[in-house]
Design a protein around this motif. Structure first.
Motif, PDB file in Angstrom:
ATOM      1  N   ALA A 191       0.829  -1.213   0.000  1.00 30.01           N
ATOM      2  CA  ALA A 191       0.000   0.000   0.000  1.00 30.01           C
ATOM      3  C   ALA A 191       0.865   1.264   0.000  1.00 30.01           C
ATOM      4  O   ALA A 191       0.513   2.271  -0.616  1.00 30.01           O
ATOM      5  CB  ALA A 191      -0.916  -0.003   1.223  1.00 30.01           C
ATOM      6  N   LEU A 192       1.992   1.217   0.687  1.00 29.82           N
ATOM      7  CA  LEU A 192       2.836   2.416   0.815  1.00 29.82           C
ATOM      8  C   LEU A 192       3.934   2.448  -0.245  1.00 29.82           C
ATOM      9  O   LEU A 192       4.704   3.414  -0.313  1.00 29.82           O
ATOM     10  CB  LEU A 192       3.476   2.458   2.213  1.00 29.82           C
ATOM     11  CG  LEU A 192       2.482   2.504   3.383  1.00 29.82           C
ATOM     12  CD1 LEU A 192       3.200   2.311   4.706  1.00 29.82           C
ATOM     13  CD2 LEU A 192       1.725   3.836   3.379  1.00 29.82           C
ATOM     14  N   GLU A 193       4.014   1.367  -1.022  1.00 28.79           N
ATOM     15  CA  GLU A 193       5.062   1.227  -2.043  1.00 28.79           C
ATOM     16  C   GLU A 193       6.440   1.449  -1.433  1.00 28.79           C
ATOM     17  O   GLU A 193       7.240   2.259  -1.923  1.00 28.79           O
ATOM     18  CB  GLU A 193       4.799   2.191  -3.217  1.00 28.79           C
ATOM     19  CG  GLU A 193       3.486   1.853  -3.917  1.00 28.79           C
ATOM     20  CD  GLU A 193       3.164   2.787  -5.073  1.00 28.79           C
ATOM     21  OE1 GLU A 193       4.013   3.633  -5.387  1.00 28.79           O
ATOM     22  OE2 GLU A 193       2.081   2.654  -5.645  1.00 28.79           O
ATOM     23  N   VAL A 194       6.677   0.772  -0.326  1.00 23.52           N
ATOM     24  CA  VAL A 194       7.996   0.853   0.298  1.00 23.52           C
ATOM     25  C   VAL A 194       8.674  -0.509   0.165  1.00 23.52           C
ATOM     26  O   VAL A 194       8.014  -1.533   0.024  1.00 23.52           O
ATOM     27  CB  VAL A 194       7.915   1.234   1.802  1.00 23.52           C
ATOM     28  CG1 VAL A 194       7.522   2.676   1.968  1.00 23.52           C
ATOM     29  CG2 VAL A 194       6.954   0.322   2.562  1.00 23.52           C
ATOM     30  N   GLN A 195      10.001  -0.460   0.178  1.00 24.85           N
ATOM     31  CA  GLN A 195      10.741  -1.705   0.049  1.00 24.85           C
ATOM     32  C   GLN A 195      11.664  -1.888   1.227  1.00 24.85           C
ATOM     33  O   GLN A 195      11.981  -0.928   1.929  1.00 24.85           O
ATOM     34  CB  GLN A 195      11.542  -1.680  -1.249  1.00 24.85           C
ATOM     35  CG  GLN A 195      10.681  -2.167  -2.380  1.00 24.85           C
ATOM     36  CD  GLN A 195      11.249  -1.851  -3.736  1.00 24.85           C
ATOM     37  OE1 GLN A 195      12.384  -1.397  -3.831  1.00 24.85           O
ATOM     38  NE2 GLN A 195      10.469  -2.079  -4.753  1.00 24.85           N
ATOM     39  N   GLY A 196      12.097  -3.104   1.432  1.00 25.62           N
ATOM     40  CA  GLY A 196      13.037  -3.362   2.513  1.00 25.62           C
ATOM     41  C   GLY A 196      12.346  -4.065   3.655  1.00 25.62           C
ATOM     42  O   GLY A 196      11.240  -3.693   4.056  1.00 25.62           O
ATOM     43  N   ALA A 197      13.020  -5.103   4.143  1.00 20.29           N
ATOM     44  CA  ALA A 197      12.440  -5.905   5.227  1.00 20.29           C
ATOM     45  C   ALA A 197      12.741  -5.283   6.587  1.00 20.29           C
ATOM     46  O   ALA A 197      13.657  -4.468   6.717  1.00 20.29           O
ATOM     47  CB  ALA A 197      13.010  -7.312   5.148  1.00 20.29           C
ATOM     48  N   LEU A 198      11.955  -5.690   7.560  1.00 26.16           N
ATOM     49  CA  LEU A 198      12.091  -5.117   8.903  1.00 26.16           C
ATOM     50  C   LEU A 198      12.377  -6.197   9.944  1.00 26.16           C
ATOM     51  O   LEU A 198      11.908  -7.337   9.817  1.00 26.16           O
ATOM     52  CB  LEU A 198      10.786  -4.404   9.302  1.00 26.16           C
ATOM     53  CG  LEU A 198      10.307  -3.260   8.426  1.00 26.16           C
ATOM     54  CD1 LEU A 198       8.963  -2.739   8.947  1.00 26.16           C
ATOM     55  CD2 LEU A 198      11.333  -2.123   8.383  1.00 26.16           C
ATOM     56  N   ASP A 199      13.102  -5.807  10.963  1.00 24.95           N
ATOM     57  CA  ASP A 199      13.209  -6.616  12.180  1.00 24.95           C
ATOM     58  C   ASP A 199      12.220  -6.024  13.157  1.00 24.95           C
ATOM     59  O   ASP A 199      12.277  -4.829  13.459  1.00 24.95           O
ATOM     60  CB  ASP A 199      14.617  -6.506  12.783  1.00 24.95           C
ATOM     61  CG  ASP A 199      15.591  -7.419  12.079  1.00 24.95           C
ATOM     62  OD1 ASP A 199      15.124  -8.327  11.352  1.00 24.95           O
ATOM     63  OD2 ASP A 199      16.799  -7.227  12.243  1.00 24.95           O
ATOM     64  N   ILE A 200      11.315  -6.871  13.641  1.00 26.75           N
ATOM     65  CA  ILE A 200      10.264  -6.405  14.539  1.00 26.75           C
ATOM     66  C   ILE A 200      10.365  -7.179  15.844  1.00 26.75           C
ATOM     67  O   ILE A 200      10.551  -8.399  15.835  1.00 26.75           O
ATOM     68  CB  ILE A 200       8.864  -6.695  13.937  1.00 26.75           C
ATOM     69  CG1 ILE A 200       8.748  -6.215  12.500  1.00 26.75           C
ATOM     70  CG2 ILE A 200       7.758  -6.195  14.834  1.00 26.75           C
ATOM     71  CD1 ILE A 200       8.240  -4.838  12.322  1.00 26.75           C
ATOM     72  N   GLU A 201      10.219  -6.464  16.927  1.00 25.08           N
ATOM     73  CA  GLU A 201      10.142  -7.123  18.238  1.00 25.08           C
ATOM     74  C   GLU A 201       8.932  -6.565  18.944  1.00 25.08           C
ATOM     75  O   GLU A 201       8.721  -5.343  18.912  1.00 25.08           O
ATOM     76  CB  GLU A 201      11.349  -6.719  19.084  1.00 25.08           C
ATOM     77  CG  GLU A 201      12.439  -7.743  19.157  1.00 25.08           C
ATOM     78  CD  GLU A 201      13.522  -7.221  20.064  1.00 25.08           C
ATOM     79  OE1 GLU A 201      13.471  -7.560  21.261  1.00 25.08           O
ATOM     80  OE2 GLU A 201      14.365  -6.443  19.582  1.00 25.08           O
ATOM     81  N   SER A 202       8.141  -7.429  19.556  1.00 26.65           N
ATOM     82  CA  SER A 202       6.910  -6.923  20.149  1.00 26.65           C
ATOM     83  C   SER A 202       6.564  -7.661  21.432  1.00 26.65           C
ATOM     84  O   SER A 202       6.904  -8.836  21.586  1.00 26.65           O
ATOM     85  CB  SER A 202       5.780  -7.102  19.122  1.00 26.65           C
ATOM     86  OG  SER A 202       4.595  -6.543  19.611  1.00 26.65           O
TER      87      SER A 202
END
Ligand code: DP6
Length: 336
Positions: free
Chosen positions: A84-95
């Motif tokens: 939807a945001l047309e962004v690239q690149g993976a994320l490291d998420i901690e929750s």
């Protein structure tokens, strides 16, 4: 080194429930809903761009993969946001959540709201709401992005009292603040009758709503109930709002129990508690009313003025199994 961002979003408790969808993939609800965003019961999520190529998600210390069904919504939401945001690149998420996950305390509301905000902050490299707005991500747009992850999460992007209107088409939905938290200091104490994961997830249960003979009559009556609730909140009329909360919660559970397949979230202890709460109220011991989400835990709602009486009553009956909270100001975002 890529910047690291942290979003904190509280859960919300629906006064008028989002139950049933007109369209699942577009997250178009069958009816308007109305909620109070909480303060303390929240999800905290950190996000940082990684160089690995796929998202990595650590929930409460455990590394999860895309094949873990319990967190399918998380990976689906990250994919949805990137597209939807047309962004690239993976994320490291901690929750992590500071309350039991999946036990009807709307962990998907706080979880998906915090995930959405943290991911957007990492992709846009900012923790500033104004900068996000200037770049096309107003609070309402963020709420709609969160709603795609889990409907109730959209409402947690705002603080205070929040309206999610279904509109006449999926595109005409709106999520908007109704009153800020300062308008009325209501409290919510959650009495835990089970902290294990619920048997039937809400997404699946929403789909069964249409099979209940009570569902269409419910939809017909909701606009009037919503107006009464809005008036009661506007005028801070507790004696008017309280009974509406109970009718609404019981009606949603009646729909769930009369759907095909039929399901029951409330266990015997929770059902007994509803009677005890009512009896004590009628004896003049407190002024609290209940509401219930799709789980066995009961949300006891009351005005701040009656806080001591209600909390003493709950703590003496259910020591150690009550989470006390109240209306909150909405999510926060910061660069670490
Ligand atoms: C009973 O938001 O969990 O809490 O959109 O499928 O993720 P999905 O459903 P979800 O449903 C919440 C239902 C509810 C009522 C409410 O919060 O309005």
């Amino acid at each position: 080194m890529n910047a690291h961002f942290e979003a904190k979003a509280a859960s919300n408790i629906a006064f008028l429930k989002y139950w049933g969808k007109r369209d699942g993939p577009q997250q178009w609800p069958a009816n308007d809903s109305f909620s109070m965003t909480l303060n303390a019961l929240c999800s905290t999520t950190r996000a940082q761009r990684n160089q690995v190529g796929d998202h990595r998600f650590i929930f409460e210390g455990q590394l999860l993969t895309r094949s873990d069904k319990r967190f399918a919504k998380t990976f689906r939401q990250l994919d949805h946001l990137a597209e939807a945001l047309e962004v690239q690149g993976a994320l490291d998420i901690e929750s992590e959540n500071n309350f039991p996950t999946g036990a009807g305390i709307a962990s998907s509301a706080s979880g998906l709201a915090a995930l959405t905000l943290a991911a957007v902050a990492a992709w846009y490299d900012t923790d500033c709401w104004d900068t996000l707005r200037e770049r096309g991500l107003s609070r309402e747009r963020l709420a709609h992005l969160a709603r795609m992850g889990s409907g109730s999460a959209g409402r947690s992007v705002f603080g205070g009292y929040v309206l999610w209107k279904a509109g006449d088409s999926p595109e005409q939905q709106s999520i908007e603040p109704f009153y800020p938290a300062e308008h009325w200091s209501l409290c919510d104490s959650v009495v835990l009758f089970s902290t294990s994961e619920k048997g039937l997830g809400s997404t699946e249960a929403h789909a069964h709503a249409w099979t209940s003979p009570l569902f269409r009559p419910r939809l017909a009556g909701l606009p009037e109930r919503l107006n009464s609730m809005k008036d009661a909140v506007r005028e801070r009329q507790w004696d008017r709002l309280g009974p509406l909360l109970e009718t609404e919660a019981l009606e949603m559970h009646a729909v769930i129990m009369t759907a095909t397949p039929s399901h029951q979230y409330l266990n015997t202890a929770a059902l007994d508690f509803l009677g005890e709460l009512r009896a004590a109220r009628l004896r003049g011991e407190h002024s609290a009313y209940f509401t219930i989400d799709a789980g066995p835990n009961i949300h006891v709602i009351y005005p701040n003025e009656d806080r001591e009486r209600v909390r003493n009553w709950l703590n003496s009956k259910y020591p150690g199994s009550v989470l006390h909270d109240g209306v909150g100001a909405g999510p926060s975002l910061r660069r670490l």
